[in-house]
Design a protein around this motif. Structure first.
Motif, PDB file in Angstrom:
ATOM      1  N   GLU A  44       0.846  -1.196   0.000  1.00  0.00           N
ATOM      2  CA  GLU A  44       0.000   0.000   0.000  1.00  0.00           C
ATOM      3  C   GLU A  44       0.882   1.246   0.000  1.00  0.00           C
ATOM      4  N   ARG A  45       0.599   2.122  -0.914  1.00  0.00           N
ATOM      5  CA  ARG A  45       1.374   3.349  -1.073  1.00  0.00           C
ATOM      6  C   ARG A  45       0.424   4.503  -1.394  1.00  0.00           C
ATOM      7  N   GLY A  46       0.892   5.719  -1.160  1.00  0.00           N
ATOM      8  CA  GLY A  46       0.115   6.893  -1.524  1.00  0.00           C
ATOM      9  C   GLY A  46      -1.275   6.879  -0.911  1.00  0.00           C
ATOM     10  N   PRO A  47      -2.285   7.272  -1.671  1.00  0.00           N
ATOM     11  CA  PRO A  47      -3.654   7.317  -1.142  1.00  0.00           C
ATOM     12  C   PRO A  47      -4.159   5.956  -0.682  1.00  0.00           C
ATOM     13  N   LEU A  48      -3.541   4.864  -1.151  1.00  0.00           N
ATOM     14  CA  LEU A  48      -3.985   3.531  -0.741  1.00  0.00           C
ATOM     15  C   LEU A  48      -3.794   3.310   0.751  1.00  0.00           C
ATOM     16  N   VAL A  49      -2.858   4.021   1.376  1.00  0.00           N
ATOM     17  CA  VAL A  49      -2.619   3.818   2.805  1.00  0.00           C
ATOM     18  C   VAL A  49      -3.893   4.091   3.597  1.00  0.00           C
ATOM     19  N   GLN A  50      -4.552   5.204   3.333  1.00  0.00           N
ATOM     20  CA  GLN A  50      -5.795   5.496   4.033  1.00  0.00           C
ATOM     21  C   GLN A  50      -6.879   4.492   3.658  1.00  0.00           C
ATOM     22  N   LEU A  51      -6.993   4.184   2.381  1.00  0.00           N
ATOM     23  CA  LEU A  51      -8.040   3.262   1.942  1.00  0.00           C
ATOM     24  C   LEU A  51      -7.907   1.887   2.573  1.00  0.00           C
ATOM     25  N   PHE A  52      -6.680   1.440   2.800  1.00  0.00           N
ATOM     26  CA  PHE A  52      -6.487   0.071   3.295  1.00  0.00           C
ATOM     27  C   PHE A  52      -6.908  -0.079   4.750  1.00  0.00           C
ATOM     28  N   ALA A  53      -7.179   1.022   5.441  1.00  0.00           N
ATOM     29  CA  ALA A  53      -7.765   0.918   6.775  1.00  0.00           C
ATOM     30  C   ALA A  53      -9.150   0.272   6.715  1.00  0.00           C
ATOM     31  N   PHE A  54      -9.787   0.324   5.547  1.00  0.00           N
ATOM     32  CA  PHE A  54     -11.139  -0.197   5.399  1.00  0.00           C
ATOM     33  C   PHE A  54     -11.151  -1.607   4.802  1.00  0.00           C
ATOM     34  N   THR A  55     -10.043  -2.314   4.871  1.00  0.00           N
ATOM     35  CA  THR A  55      -9.942  -3.663   4.302  1.00  0.00           C
ATOM     36  C   THR A  55     -10.996  -4.624   4.844  1.00  0.00           C
ATOM     37  N   PRO A  56     -11.360  -4.604   6.139  1.00  0.00           N
ATOM     38  CA  PRO A  56     -12.420  -5.529   6.578  1.00  0.00           C
ATOM     39  C   PRO A  56     -13.728  -5.361   5.812  1.00  0.00           C
ATOM     40  N   TYR A  57     -14.075  -4.117   5.460  1.00  0.00           N
ATOM     41  CA  TYR A  57     -15.278  -3.897   4.666  1.00  0.00           C
ATOM     42  C   TYR A  57     -15.093  -4.463   3.251  1.00  0.00           C
ATOM     43  N   VAL A  58     -13.898  -4.277   2.707  1.00  0.00           N
ATOM     44  CA  VAL A  58     -13.610  -4.792   1.365  1.00  0.00           C
ATOM     45  C   VAL A  58     -13.647  -6.316   1.361  1.00  0.00           C
ATOM     46  N   ALA A  59     -13.158  -6.944   2.435  1.00  0.00           N
ATOM     47  CA  ALA A  59     -13.183  -8.402   2.513  1.00  0.00           C
ATOM     48  C   ALA A  59     -14.619  -8.922   2.456  1.00  0.00           C
ATOM     49  N   ALA A  60     -15.528  -8.253   3.164  1.00  0.00           N
ATOM     50  CA  ALA A  60     -16.935  -8.663   3.110  1.00  0.00           C
ATOM     51  C   ALA A  60     -17.500  -8.479   1.703  1.00  0.00           C
ATOM     52  N   TRP A  61     -17.157  -7.349   1.062  1.00  0.00           N
ATOM     53  CA  TRP A  61     -17.630  -7.117  -0.301  1.00  0.00           C
ATOM     54  C   TRP A  61     -17.001  -8.105  -1.280  1.00  0.00           C
ATOM     55  N   ALA A  62     -15.775  -8.543  -1.009  1.00  0.00           N
ATOM     56  CA  ALA A  62     -15.115  -9.496  -1.893  1.00  0.00           C
ATOM     57  C   ALA A  62     -15.874 -10.823  -1.935  1.00  0.00           C
ATOM     58  N   VAL A  63     -16.432 -11.225  -0.804  1.00  0.00           N
ATOM     59  CA  VAL A  63     -17.232 -12.456  -0.780  1.00  0.00           C
ATOM     60  C   VAL A  63     -18.475 -12.278  -1.637  1.00  0.00           C
ATOM     61  N   VAL A  64     -19.146 -11.143  -1.483  1.00  0.00           N
ATOM     62  CA  VAL A  64     -20.330 -10.867  -2.301  1.00  0.00           C
ATOM     63  C   VAL A  64     -19.949 -10.822  -3.779  1.00  0.00           C
ATOM     64  N   SER A  65     -18.839 -10.172  -4.087  1.00  0.00           N
ATOM     65  CA  SER A  65     -18.391 -10.069  -5.475  1.00  0.00           C
ATOM     66  C   SER A  65     -18.126 -11.441  -6.074  1.00  0.00           C
ATOM     67  N   ALA A  66     -17.472 -12.311  -5.298  1.00  0.00           N
ATOM     68  CA  ALA A  66     -17.178 -13.659  -5.801  1.00  0.00           C
ATOM     69  C   ALA A  66     -18.467 -14.407  -6.125  1.00  0.00           C
ATOM     70  N   LEU A  67     -19.480 -14.261  -5.279  1.00  0.00           N
ATOM     71  CA  LEU A  67     -20.753 -14.933  -5.544  1.00  0.00           C
ATOM     72  C   LEU A  67     -21.418 -14.386  -6.798  1.00  0.00           C
ATOM     73  N   ILE A  68     -21.329 -13.068  -6.988  1.00  0.00           N
ATOM     74  CA  ILE A  68     -21.914 -12.460  -8.191  1.00  0.00           C
ATOM     75  C   ILE A  68     -21.234 -13.011  -9.439  1.00  0.00           C
ATOM     76  N   VAL A  69     -19.912 -13.115  -9.405  1.00  0.00           N
ATOM     77  CA  VAL A  69     -19.191 -13.609 -10.568  1.00  0.00           C
ATOM     78  C   VAL A  69     -19.502 -15.082 -10.824  1.00  0.00           C
ATOM     79  N   VAL A  70     -19.632 -15.864  -9.748  1.00  0.00           N
ATOM     80  CA  VAL A  70     -19.995 -17.276  -9.912  1.00  0.00           C
ATOM     81  C   VAL A  70     -21.362 -17.402 -10.582  1.00  0.00           C
ATOM     82  N   PHE A  71     -22.336 -16.627 -10.116  1.00  0.00           N
ATOM     83  CA  PHE A  71     -23.677 -16.711 -10.689  1.00  0.00           C
ATOM     84  C   PHE A  71     -23.730 -16.153 -12.116  1.00  0.00           C
ATOM     85  N   SER A  72     -22.747 -15.338 -12.475  1.00  0.00           N
ATOM     86  CA  SER A  72     -22.701 -14.846 -13.854  1.00  0.00           C
ATOM     87  C   SER A  72     -22.102 -15.866 -14.809  1.00  0.00           C
ATOM     88  N   ARG A  73     -21.527 -16.947 -14.234  1.00  0.00           N
ATOM     89  CA  ARG A  73     -20.968 -18.054 -15.019  1.00  0.00           C
ATOM     90  C   ARG A  73     -19.761 -17.610 -15.849  1.00  0.00           C
TER      91      ARG A  73
END
Length: 334
Positions: A44-73
């Motif tokens: 993490e560098r630059g503006p990503l440093v602040q954004l990466f504080a929110f990684t737990p929220y991104v991890a939850a969204w990543a699970v949802v995203s994976a399911l969306i991609v699976v259902f899209s085949r």
């Protein structure tokens, strides 16, 4: 015999499917994959440093995203999205696991507390009540000003914790360590970001000496300050396995998704909240009214010779931080 030609492929449907595939990759696959790679590479560098504080929220969204991609085949994208989600969940989920790494159970029980009082604006009655009700023996404060020091005395803190190492300053740079037990080796040091860190050594009855420091690295609020932020975290005292056990507690302006903090912990500490399963309980964000998703930037780091029994987070009115109270087991006197 009549030969009938196959109907032409519907070009419109094909373009639509290709467009959906591009959107799936751009919205759900590539962002999650990039986040996972950067998080685990510690890049993490630059503006990503602040954004990466929110990684737990991104991890939850990543699970949802994976399911969306699976259902899209879209199977290639689904494979990548599932791996990214798994990596992020593996990085975040252990903080919710109780007794993952509590450390030694034998020793002397000591309750410690840390609170950032927001340039001296925090509610002193709440702080004193928390100290009294939770049998706190050692208190670290950040952003201690002369004014709140006086108000804390008037509220009765000095009667509960009569010994102290104080470094009060107007503004946000002051700090303090208060103790029920006598403090030796008192002092403070100013880190590169300009914050004072009060320190001292206490010795609870029946225990050996414990080094305490109120930590406050500078916040990574601007890309121009990131070098100082990293330097402040790198300069925090490391445990000496042959020396006095150490507790470093305060406002670290970093989460466990920032590599500089993980490096500090790896030097011989454990994060008390993560060891207790409370590592995702947020300590900073909307508590003074700012519309910011809450994150965990306050920590109690304990020498690996010190055990963790319990951790609780409590609000402090008129501060943008919540306090942390940790019940610890420190080594008994030899």
């Amino acid at each position: 015999m009549t030969i009938t030609a196959a109907p032409p492929v519907n070009a419109g449907r094909r373009r639509k499917r290709a467009g959906v595939t591009v959107l799936v990759w751009l919205l759900f696959v590539l962002p999650m994959a990039a986040w996972a790679v950067i998080r685990f590479g510690g890049w993490e560098r630059g503006p990503l440093v602040q954004l990466f504080a929110f990684t737990p929220y991104v991890a939850a969204w990543a699970v949802v995203s994976a399911l969306i991609v699976v259902f899209s085949r879209r199977w290639l994208g689904a494979s990548i999205a599932m791996v990214a989600a798994a990596l992020l969940v593996v990085g975040v989920l252990p903080r919710m696991m109780t007794d993952r790494d509590p450390g030694p159970a034998a020793g002397v029980e000591v309750h410690v507390m840390t609170a950032n009082v927001l340039a001296g604006g925090g509610d002193v009655d709440t702080i004193v009540r928390l100290v009294r009700d939770h049998d706190v023996a050692v208190l670290a404060l950040q952003e201690l000003t002369p004014a709140i020091k006086t108000r804390l005395t008037e509220a009765g803190l000095d009667r509960l914790l009569p010994y102290s190492s104080l470094a009060a300053e107007v503004g946000t740079s002051g700090s303090a360590v208060y103790s029920r037990f006598p403090i030796t080796g008192i002092g403070s040091r100013r880190n590169g970001g300009g914050f004072l860190q009060a320190y001292g050594t206490v010795q609870p009855p029946g225990a050996g000496p414990i080094a305490i420091e109120s930590a406050h690295p500078v916040a990574p609020y601007d890309v121009r300050i990131l070098g100082e932020w990293r330097a402040d975290l790198a300069s925090e005292p490391r445990p000496d396995p042959n020396g006095t056990p150490r507790i470093l507690l305060g406002d670290f302006n970093s989460t466990l998704d920032h590599k500089p903090l993980r490096d500090l912990i790896a030097s011989g500490y454990r994060d008390a909240a993560a060891a207790d399963g409370s590592g995702l309980v947020a300590t900073w964000g909307p508590y003074d009214g700012d519309p910011i998703p809450p994150v965990t930037i306050d920590h109690v780091l304990v020498d690996r010779r010190i055990g963790v029994r319990d951790v609780a987070v409590h609000g402090v009115p008129r501060s943008d931080h919540r306090s942390i109270i940790a019940s610890l087991t420190v080594p008994a006197a030899s």
